[in-house]
Design an enzyme around this catalytic site. Sequence first.
Site, PDB file in Angstrom:
ATOM      1  N   CYS A  24       5.982 -10.788  19.381  1.00  0.00           N
ATOM      2  CA  CYS A  24       4.365 -10.922  18.987  1.00  0.00           C
ATOM      3  C   CYS A  24       3.163 -10.769  19.644  1.00  0.00           C
ATOM      4  O   CYS A  24       2.366 -10.547  19.403  1.00  0.00           O
ATOM      5  CB  CYS A  24       4.285 -12.348  18.303  1.00  0.00           C
ATOM      6  SG  CYS A  24       5.427 -12.897  17.107  1.00  0.00           S
ATOM      7  N   GLY A  47       9.073 -11.548   3.902  1.00  0.00           N
ATOM      8  CA  GLY A  47       9.903 -12.734   4.105  1.00  0.00           C
ATOM      9  C   GLY A  47       9.957 -13.183   5.619  1.00  0.00           C
ATOM     10  O   GLY A  47       9.197 -12.675   6.677  1.00  0.00           O
ATOM     11  N   ARG A  88       0.858  -1.179   0.014  1.00  0.00           N
ATOM     12  CA  ARG A  88      -0.169   0.030  -0.033  1.00  0.00           C
ATOM     13  C   ARG A  88       0.836   1.346   0.187  1.00  0.00           C
ATOM     14  O   ARG A  88       1.604   1.516   0.870  1.00  0.00           O
ATOM     15  CB  ARG A  88      -0.848   0.011   1.217  1.00  0.00           C
ATOM     16  CG  ARG A  88      -2.022   1.056   1.224  1.00  0.00           C
ATOM     17  CD  ARG A  88      -2.824   0.841   2.458  1.00  0.00           C
ATOM     18  NE  ARG A  88      -3.222   2.296   2.904  1.00  0.00           N
ATOM     19  CZ  ARG A  88      -4.360   2.320   3.937  1.00  0.00           C
ATOM     20  NH1 ARG A  88      -4.798   1.234   4.758  1.00  0.00           N
ATOM     21  NH2 ARG A  88      -5.008   3.546   4.428  1.00  0.00           N
ATOM     22  N   CYS A 148       1.183 -21.005   7.914  1.00  0.00           N
ATOM     23  CA  CYS A 148       1.991 -20.245   8.250  1.00  0.00           C
ATOM     24  C   CYS A 148       1.565 -18.769   8.052  1.00  0.00           C
ATOM     25  O   CYS A 148       1.041 -18.301   7.124  1.00  0.00           O
ATOM     26  CB  CYS A 148       3.413 -20.290   7.830  1.00  0.00           C
ATOM     27  SG  CYS A 148       4.190 -21.836   7.726  1.00  0.00           S
ATOM     28  N   CYS A 149       1.543 -17.779   9.200  1.00  0.00           N
ATOM     29  CA  CYS A 149       1.227 -16.443   8.943  1.00  0.00           C
ATOM     30  C   CYS A 149       2.241 -15.577   8.078  1.00  0.00           C
ATOM     31  O   CYS A 149       3.366 -15.948   8.092  1.00  0.00           O
ATOM     32  CB  CYS A 149       0.750 -15.694  10.328  1.00  0.00           C
ATOM     33  SG  CYS A 149       2.519 -15.694  11.332  1.00  0.00           S
ATOM     34  N   ARG A 166       3.451 -25.317  -0.788  1.00  0.00           N
ATOM     35  CA  ARG A 166       5.074 -25.695  -0.599  1.00  0.00           C
ATOM     36  C   ARG A 166       5.129 -25.933   1.043  1.00  0.00           C
ATOM     37  O   ARG A 166       4.845 -25.301   2.017  1.00  0.00           O
ATOM     38  CB  ARG A 166       5.784 -24.590  -0.810  1.00  0.00           C
ATOM     39  CG  ARG A 166       7.184 -24.830  -0.712  1.00  0.00           C
ATOM     40  CD  ARG A 166       7.953 -23.686  -1.633  1.00  0.00           C
ATOM     41  NE  ARG A 166       7.475 -22.009  -1.050  1.00  0.00           N
ATOM     42  CZ  ARG A 166       8.338 -21.531  -0.359  1.00  0.00           C
ATOM     43  NH1 ARG A 166       9.194 -22.096   0.563  1.00  0.00           N
ATOM     44  NH2 ARG A 166       7.835 -20.318   0.169  1.00  0.00           N
TER      45      ARG A 166
END
Length: 561
Positions: free
Chosen positions: A114, A147, A51, A244-245, A233
């Site tokens: 987190c 990533g 964005r 996976c987040c 994958r």
Amino acid sequence: PTSGYGPVQCVFQFDLRPQAPADSALAKMAAKRKVYVVGVGMTKFEKPGRRPNFDYPDMAREAASKAMKDAGIAYSAVEQAVVGYAYGDSTCGQRAVYQLGLTGIPIYNVNNACATGSTALILAKQLVEGGVADCILALGFDKMQRGSLTSAYMDRVQPLDKHVGVLSDKYGIASAPMTPQMFGSAGKEHMEKYGTKPDHFAKIAWKNHHHSVNNPYSQFQDEYTLDQIKNSRMIYEPLTKLQCCPTSDGSAAAVVCSAEFVRKHGLEGQAVEIVAMEMATDLPSTFQEQSCMKMVGYDMSKSAAETVFRKSGLTPEDVQVIELHDCFSANELITYEAIGLCPPGKAGEMIDRGDNTYGGKYVVNPSGGLISKGHPLGATGLAQCSELCWQLRGLAEKRQVPGVKVALQHNLGLGGAAVVALYRLGFPEHAAKRSVAMAPSSAGTLKCAPVFDMIADRVKAEGPSLVRKVKGTFYFKITGSDGTVQEWLVDLKNGNGSVTKNPGKKGDCNIAMKDEDFVNMVSGKLGPQKAFFEGKLKVTGNTALAMKLQTIVPRPGKAKL
């Protein structure tokens, strides 16, 4: 004595009994006060860099402005701010909040991996609870890199070195990214200990992606089949990419206040009480028991949940909706057991029963969770709070869980911190009047659910003979009056037959109907042919198999509807 008057006896009297506070401010601090969330807001979570013009001050201003607008207050009413972010320099919190105004208020910056967002929230709660302030802005954001997560500082001791040591000793270190290894190994340990299957982890991801379709704030709103989840994958067994987040850009905020503030501003109709909220950190078992489940936070989640339930007087049985830290599907599964949603080793059975989604015992991650909604570290805990407040206030639109009374939040940070909270409406007598027009028309489980219970009972009793007769699978997609969709797969082709709720795949014969029409057809009020020609019964796939439905569907008058 040198004066000639003789010895002098001096008596000092100390009163060590508790004294009454000297003023009203101290009186507020003497007893904990109830704390409420009166406004929430968040941005859409985005793929990092996608964005334009979305730097952290921009996203923070958007989320905080939405929260204050929701609360109906001006920034001048905010007395302090607690700001959480994991990626950024030391006073990003000030730079973000300055977008709202320059009022000179205290601004605290927090970073707790987190669990950063929920850490900002619990600190805001404690400040209000202790009488330090009546209105605090809790704000979280992060602008992340694409990533997998990596460390920014390689010239010093890593905070996860002891955690990685547990992983190394138990399973060794692979070439995969570190966090999937840690949580994937926790899933592997659960499989070895309890017989959990890879499908159980995949079903969690399928559910969360399915839920996210109805969340406009979600980074991903794509629906996948169970096979697509399983065949994406492989990142680190048993976790595939879609389990996976992602990393994300985004922000979320909450306005936290006292009961006095609620009443002064007439906010009883939307005030959500933080009934209890606790943080726990790592225990000796994290490092001493050679357990990857405990290394990623099982015991600290368990400790925080037990404390919250004890202090609130509530139990998991009182909860209807949960926002849970599903950074990876494996963590959602083990956390079911850690926070008491099911006994240890029974998470797989809970998933197979559909007790983690609409129509089941709990709805876990109606927002889509971190896996699909996204995970900007500083914002996640406050985004969870936002979703649960919307659920309790009846404002979650297509995601609305019917009949919500108590909501639970779980936010986890490796390194470590686990935050667990319980929420409920603070003034339900006011909220009922305010939200009656927004309440969902459906009353929880679809009316057709007993039919599938009866089918399941029959398959359990007569499975082998039904498989020999039918030799096919039936997929049912039933839509409730409020738009809620529930699915069943009746497998009369494999093994001894089975009935699976929300299976994540279609069958040989696929049937789509509205709940009311399906009930009318089964009860004999609507003929199958009439339903088909009127477009109320839609059949795709092997339509010839549809003729065998009478073999398994209860006869009119026997469905106990």
